[in-house]
Scaffold this motif. Sequence first.
Motif, PDB file in Angstrom:
ATOM      1  N   GLY A 173      51.338  38.222  45.903  1.00 34.79           N
ATOM      2  CA  GLY A 173      52.031  38.650  44.688  1.00 34.79           C
ATOM      3  C   GLY A 173      51.546  37.885  43.473  1.00 34.79           C
ATOM      4  N   GLU A 174      51.371  36.590  43.624  1.00 35.11           N
ATOM      5  CA  GLU A 174      50.873  35.774  42.520  1.00 35.11           C
ATOM      6  C   GLU A 174      49.449  36.162  42.150  1.00 35.11           C
ATOM      7  N   ALA A 175      48.611  36.384  43.178  1.00 39.53           N
ATOM      8  CA  ALA A 175      47.214  36.738  42.921  1.00 39.53           C
ATOM      9  C   ALA A 175      47.107  38.102  42.240  1.00 39.53           C
ATOM     10  N   ALA A 176      47.921  39.054  42.678  1.00 41.35           N
ATOM     11  CA  ALA A 176      47.886  40.388  42.075  1.00 41.35           C
ATOM     12  C   ALA A 176      48.363  40.342  40.624  1.00 41.35           C
ATOM     13  N   ALA A 177      49.403  39.558  40.365  1.00 40.60           N
ATOM     14  CA  ALA A 177      49.919  39.445  39.004  1.00 40.60           C
ATOM     15  C   ALA A 177      48.886  38.793  38.083  1.00 40.60           C
ATOM     16  N   ALA A 178      48.191  37.799  38.601  1.00 42.10           N
ATOM     17  CA  ALA A 178      47.204  37.091  37.790  1.00 42.10           C
ATOM     18  C   ALA A 178      45.967  37.943  37.533  1.00 42.10           C
ATOM     19  N   GLY A 179      45.569  38.714  38.546  1.00 43.54           N
ATOM     20  CA  GLY A 179      44.340  39.483  38.413  1.00 43.54           C
ATOM     21  C   GLY A 179      44.531  40.911  37.978  1.00 43.54           C
TER      22      GLY A 179
END
Length: 247
Positions: free
Chosen positions: A68-74
């Motif tokens: 979730g964090e990676a998707a939000a950041a990217g």
Amino acid sequence: MNHAEAMGLAATEYDRLIAVVDKLGPDDWHQQTDNDLWDVRAMLGHVLGTMDSNASVEEAMRQRAAAGEAAAAGGGHFIDALSALQVEKHAALSPAEMVDRLRAMAPQALRGRSNMPPEVLATSMTPGPPFVGEWTLGFLIDVIYTRDTWMHRIDLCRATGHELVLTEDHDGRIVADVVAEWARTHDLPFTLVLAGPAGGTYTSADLPAPPGGGDSGEHLGLDAVEFCRILSGRGTGSGLLAQGVPF
């Protein structure tokens, strides 16, 4: 299908996947799969990561939070971020270590999925893009995880040339479930004749139907595995075959 039948299919599919993995030679691990981003080694890293999450609720939560964090950041899709993290986690494993881990985790993943209480399986969830709507957790646990493993076994055999074992009772049941979901999704008349050990004849009026059944709507005839590859996005199709289902 009910939970007990789904877990029987899952057990068989894990066994068949491991049987192919056991046959991999040194050159097989670097063969390109149908996913442009993955060779065999990377794809099996994803499969192993999914097994890890199936075996442990804590690991599943950890993976979901990180993805979730990676998707939000990217700015990408959650499912893509999750798969990428699973691949990255296992990238340093040697082929022998990967095989050992897959062998060890398959029964643990099956146990984790099998032990899900009915009230948990009935819980609603939002899978997120590219999927639409809501699923139950039971659909994810019982259907999608087995479809995913099954399709990756197909990917593995296509990439390496190893035999793809198909039987009516196992693979035919998975395909029939895919056909039923596909039919519900587009809700249009059809006659579908799927060739091969996993195939059968289906119509919109009766699933499955005897050969020759149905005389309206689109008439389709193709290999059962290729039908599922098209619906999963690994191939292209027109008309009703353009209607995908989740894998």
